[in-house]
Design a protein around this motif. Structure first.
Motif, short mmCIF file in Angstrom:
data_model
loop_
_atom_site.label_atom_id
_atom_site.label_comp_id
_atom_site.label_asym_id
_atom_site.label_seq_id
_atom_site.Cartn_x
_atom_site.Cartn_y
_atom_site.Cartn_z
N LEU A 21 0.84 -1.20 0.00
CA LEU A 21 0.00 0.00 0.00
C LEU A 21 0.87 1.24 0.00
N ALA A 22 1.87 1.25 0.86
CA ALA A 22 2.77 2.40 0.94
C ALA A 22 3.43 2.67 -0.41
N ALA A 23 3.96 1.64 -1.04
CA ALA A 23 4.65 1.80 -2.32
C ALA A 23 3.70 2.33 -3.41
N SER A 24 2.45 1.89 -3.36
CA SER A 24 1.50 2.29 -4.41
C SER A 24 1.12 3.76 -4.33
N ILE A 25 1.33 4.38 -3.17
CA ILE A 25 0.92 5.78 -3.02
C ILE A 25 2.08 6.70 -2.64
N GLY A 26 3.29 6.17 -2.69
CA GLY A 26 4.46 7.00 -2.44
C GLY A 26 4.72 7.34 -0.98
N LEU A 27 4.32 6.45 -0.07
CA LEU A 27 4.59 6.63 1.35
C LEU A 27 5.54 5.55 1.83
N THR A 28 6.01 5.70 3.03
CA THR A 28 6.83 4.64 3.63
C THR A 28 5.93 3.64 4.33
N GLU A 29 6.44 2.44 4.51
CA GLU A 29 5.69 1.42 5.22
C GLU A 29 5.39 1.89 6.65
N SER A 30 6.35 2.59 7.28
CA SER A 30 6.14 3.06 8.65
C SER A 30 5.03 4.11 8.70
N ALA A 31 4.85 4.90 7.66
CA ALA A 31 3.76 5.88 7.64
C ALA A 31 2.41 5.15 7.66
N VAL A 32 2.28 4.13 6.82
CA VAL A 32 1.03 3.37 6.79
C VAL A 32 0.82 2.69 8.15
N ARG A 33 1.86 2.12 8.72
CA ARG A 33 1.76 1.48 10.02
C ARG A 33 1.28 2.48 11.08
N ASN A 34 1.85 3.69 11.07
CA ASN A 34 1.45 4.71 12.04
C ASN A 34 0.00 5.14 11.85
N TYR A 35 -0.47 5.19 10.60
CA TYR A 35 -1.88 5.51 10.35
C TYR A 35 -2.77 4.40 10.93
#
Length: 141
Positions: A21-35
């Motif tokens: 998910l992170a890669a598909s929208i230009g975020l880091t994996e940790s950003a998605v995890r924090n969300y």
């Protein structure tokens, strides 16, 4: 269920990892995890990008809290004002009624017909609860 919980549930339902998910929208994996953990709140743009990647409507990820009778009433009052819904009582049964007025677009009626069809399909077993939840999340009017 908060925004993070909704992101997690719908991401998993779509078969995506946090990294994908992170890669598909230009975020880091940790950003998605924090969300997902509720440690950070995504912007509207990030929610829209996640929704598109997951294949759901952006509203499916948004947090809509109704935690009291007063908050529920406020939602109903606004539905009356903006969509023409009204309270209807028939004996012991209470519900909402939508009057289709020529001034209102037929989208609401069409959406309700689709919802009724899917709800009937859930009740007769032709769709699973997971399929029903996925349909609701991806439905756009």
């Amino acid at each position: 269920m908060g925004v993070g919980d909704r992101i997690r549930a719908l991401r998993k339902s779509a078969g995506l990892t946090q990294k994908e998910l992170a890669a598909s929208i230009g975020l880091t994996e940790s950003a998605v995890r924090n969300y997902e953990l509720g440690l950070r709140t995504p912007s509207e743009e990030q929610l829209a990008a996640m929704a598109e990647s997951i294949g759901v409507a952006p509203e499916a990820l948004m947090d809509i809290r109704v935690e009291s009778a007063r908050e529920a009433l406020e939602v109903l009052f606004r539905m009356e004002e903006t969509l023409g819904w009204c309270l209807k009582a028939t004996g012991p049964r209470w519900g909402l009624e939508l009057t289709l007025a020529p001034s209102r677009p037929p989208v609401m009626h069409q959406s309700l017909v689709a919802w009724k069809h899917m709800r009937d399909s859930l009740e007769d077993g032709s769709v699973t609860p997971d399929e029903y939840a996925a349909w609701k999340a991806s439905f756009t009017a």
